[in-house]
Motif scaffolding. Sequence first.
Motif, PDB file in Angstrom:
ATOM      1  N   VAL A  52     -25.543 -95.710  62.246  1.00 20.54           N
ATOM      2  CA  VAL A  52     -26.677 -96.073  61.406  1.00 20.54           C
ATOM      3  C   VAL A  52     -27.398 -97.293  61.968  1.00 20.54           C
ATOM      4  O   VAL A  52     -28.627 -97.310  62.092  1.00 20.54           O
ATOM      5  N   GLY A  53     -26.648 -98.345  62.325  1.00 23.00           N
ATOM      6  CA  GLY A  53     -27.260 -99.517  62.931  1.00 23.00           C
ATOM      7  C   GLY A  53     -27.954 -99.179  64.235  1.00 23.00           C
ATOM      8  O   GLY A  53     -29.069 -99.668  64.512  1.00 23.00           O
ATOM      9  N   LEU A  54     -27.318 -98.334  65.046  1.00 20.77           N
ATOM     10  CA  LEU A  54     -27.932 -97.940  66.316  1.00 20.77           C
ATOM     11  C   LEU A  54     -29.197 -97.126  66.086  1.00 20.77           C
ATOM     12  O   LEU A  54     -30.189 -97.284  66.811  1.00 20.77           O
ATOM     13  N   ALA A  55     -29.173 -96.251  65.078  1.00 21.84           N
ATOM     14  CA  ALA A  55     -30.373 -95.459  64.778  1.00 21.84           C
ATOM     15  C   ALA A  55     -31.530 -96.360  64.356  1.00 21.84           C
ATOM     16  O   ALA A  55     -32.676 -96.155  64.769  1.00 21.84           O
ATOM     17  N   LEU A  56     -31.232 -97.375  63.542  1.00 17.32           N
ATOM     18  CA  LEU A  56     -32.295 -98.290  63.135  1.00 17.32           C
ATOM     19  C   LEU A  56     -32.822 -99.070  64.331  1.00 17.32           C
ATOM     20  O   LEU A  56     -34.041 -99.220  64.498  1.00 17.32           O
ATOM     21  N   ALA A  57     -31.925 -99.559  65.186  1.00 13.66           N
ATOM     22  CA  ALA A  57     -32.367-100.292  66.380  1.00 13.66           C
ATOM     23  C   ALA A  57     -33.236 -99.407  67.269  1.00 13.66           C
ATOM     24  O   ALA A  57     -34.278 -99.836  67.778  1.00 13.66           O
ATOM     25  N   ALA A  58     -32.806 -98.148  67.445  1.00  9.30           N
ATOM     26  CA  ALA A  58     -33.566 -97.223  68.285  1.00  9.30           C
ATOM     27  C   ALA A  58     -34.924 -96.906  67.667  1.00  9.30           C
ATOM     28  O   ALA A  58     -35.948 -96.862  68.361  1.00  9.30           O
ATOM     29  N   ASP A  59     -34.950 -96.683  66.347  1.00  8.11           N
ATOM     30  CA  ASP A  59     -36.208 -96.361  65.687  1.00  8.11           C
ATOM     31  C   ASP A  59     -37.175 -97.539  65.768  1.00  8.11           C
ATOM     32  O   ASP A  59     -38.368 -97.355  66.019  1.00  8.11           O
ATOM     33  N   LEU A  60     -36.661 -98.746  65.556  1.00  7.51           N
ATOM     34  CA  LEU A  60     -37.530 -99.920  65.669  1.00  7.51           C
ATOM     35  C   LEU A  60     -38.053-100.074  67.100  1.00  7.51           C
ATOM     36  O   LEU A  60     -39.231-100.370  67.321  1.00  7.51           O
ATOM     37  N   GLY A  61     -37.169 -99.882  68.084  1.00  9.56           N
ATOM     38  CA  GLY A  61     -37.620 -99.950  69.470  1.00  9.56           C
ATOM     39  C   GLY A  61     -38.679 -98.910  69.764  1.00  9.56           C
ATOM     40  O   GLY A  61     -39.686 -99.198  70.439  1.00  9.56           O
ATOM     41  N   TRP A  62     -38.469 -97.704  69.261  1.00 13.60           N
ATOM     42  CA  TRP A  62     -39.441 -96.611  69.444  1.00 13.60           C
ATOM     43  C   TRP A  62     -40.779 -96.980  68.822  1.00 13.60           C
ATOM     44  O   TRP A  62     -41.842 -96.565  69.304  1.00 13.60           O
ATOM     45  N   ARG A  63     -40.741 -97.782  67.775  1.00 15.79           N
ATOM     46  CA  ARG A  63     -41.955 -98.193  67.068  1.00 15.79           C
ATOM     47  C   ARG A  63     -42.543 -99.503  67.606  1.00 15.79           C
ATOM     48  O   ARG A  63     -43.548 -99.991  67.102  1.00 15.79           O
ATOM     49  N   GLY A  64     -41.902-100.080  68.620  1.00 11.62           N
ATOM     50  CA  GLY A  64     -42.430-101.289  69.222  1.00 11.62           C
ATOM     51  C   GLY A  64     -42.090-102.563  68.478  1.00 11.62           C
ATOM     52  O   GLY A  64     -42.781-103.575  68.635  1.00 11.62           O
ATOM     53  N   ILE A  65     -41.010-102.549  67.698  1.00 14.27           N
ATOM     54  CA  ILE A  65     -40.579-103.728  66.956  1.00 14.27           C
ATOM     55  C   ILE A  65     -39.308-104.294  67.596  1.00 14.27           C
ATOM     56  O   ILE A  65     -38.308-103.592  67.725  1.00 14.27           O
ATOM     57  N   ASP A  66     -39.357-105.557  67.986  1.00 16.96           N
ATOM     58  CA  ASP A  66     -38.193-106.195  68.599  1.00 16.96           C
ATOM     59  C   ASP A  66     -37.088-106.380  67.562  1.00 16.96           C
ATOM     60  O   ASP A  66     -37.347-106.664  66.384  1.00 16.96           O
ATOM     61  N   CYS A  67     -35.862-106.218  68.017  1.00 13.23           N
ATOM     62  CA  CYS A  67     -34.726-106.417  67.127  1.00 13.23           C
ATOM     63  C   CYS A  67     -33.489-106.761  67.947  1.00 13.23           C
ATOM     64  O   CYS A  67     -33.430-106.529  69.156  1.00 13.23           O
TER      65      CYS A  67
END
Length: 540
Positions: A14-29
């Motif tokens: 779940v954490g990895l999916a959120l990190a990947a989705d944010l990265g895909w959307r151009g949001i640093d995390c």
Amino acid sequence: MTEVPVLIVGGGPVGLALAADLGWRGIDCMLVEQGDGIIRTPKMNEVNVRTMEFCRRWGIAERVQNCPFPGDHPMDVVFVTAMDGYELARMPRPARSDDPPGPDSPMVMQACSQTWFDPMLQDLARSFSGVKLAHRCRMESFDADANGVTAQLNHLDSGRQAIVRARHLAACDGAGSPVRRKLGIGLQGKMELSRPLHMYFKTPDLFAQLGIPRGTFYLAIDKNGLWANVRVIDPRAGLWRLMLLDTPADFDANNIDCDAWLRRAIKRPMNVEWVGHSVWVRRGVVAERYSEGRVHLLGDAVHQVSPTGALGMNTGIADAVDLGWKLEAVEKGWGGDRLLASYDAERRPAGARNVRHATGFYQGHLNFDKGIAAIEDATPEGDALREKLGAQLMSGVGAMFRTRGVQLGYRYDDSPICVADGTPAPADEAVEYVPTARPGARAPHAWLENGRSTLDLYGRGFTLLRLGADAPDNAPLSAAASACGVPFTSFGISNPDIVKLYGKKLVLVRPDGHVAWRGDALPGDAANLIDRVRGAANAV
């Protein structure tokens, strides 16, 4: 002090999916995980259809489909007295290579163990320059205020301490969630359904050793009732998991006779390599709230779902997708003041729904413990009992393998950022998915002329479908979105079947693929509609 828009605590799927989705959307995390990221004994083994649709959006669906689980291995569910005993019933489920997508999705479920799925998500997350994964790093404490969170980190191998300032904290830190506990967020529901035991073992080609047809999931029932299941995780490596559905009251977790339990499940002694075991608590609970200020909780931190139905991780991935686009909107300036509050309003009912289904599936296991003393007798009475039980098990317990409606049919009917259209809600069926473009629902799949799915149109901002040759002009809505900086595209579709499926001439779909609004004409105040779906405080 390091500053980052989003700090994610917990590096499971779940954490990895959120990190990947944010990265895909151009949001640093930044994601911190106290473990090393290597999965030795997987907790999840199925990526369901909806999660596969998200993987399609992220560009990793083909990799998941081609994971090491053999494409020609049948996914059959088998009810047995023991694996080398009587077969009571078999639910045929085709091997992935023989299972084309159905009419309601471009994807199919995949038996992809966490051993393989987590590294895929790690690779995806790392492919974005703005995403940092920090393993062997633990968040020791945090303080939240109106503008963000200050976290104290401990790099476990070096002992180095660090402070991170984030505008948002996403807690994917598991069932025991220290973040949830610090915030004083309680859990509601059944705190203990059972205490299962997982035992993992390796043995080469168990099917050949036993001389039985291949399957994937075996449920064992004897004179004492339905007591265990045996699942193949990696057929090529010979990795299996034996699960006791519950352990006795006097169970000694420090003195487990794994061989004895396996003999009961298989009906003969086996020489296997034991690779791990764990005792855990099966719960059916949902958190009182999913967010507090700028702290948001996801996955097992807010819903603990019995694995019956394989909904737990998949529910958490949907949490990540819902929160991901909302964090993007806020960080890029087009999300309104009320947008993040909609995360709880949408995902908590969805979590409660899946907990309810999964708990019901588990409780259905408990109905087979009386009047079955002759289940293993080689007599006409035994034959008749086994035939009767097989049909009952297929109908009752087998329901947890028939969850198309649960996977695809969750809706955000009461969401504050979806505009109801007054149409009646379709039945929320566990088995059958009823496609609908009613606001709050997943926008239905249909194949377009160029071989793409309608689902491929969604993800990057809002998408307005203009359906039919007489669909109204969308210029006022496009202008209203542009004025607020909301990413907006429109797409014309003339296929009459798709026009009928979506039900209205104009359908506005959100970045997560759920319908925000639909109608046969634009409202008089297009700006108010855009404000509503982006969570602006001034929307009516």
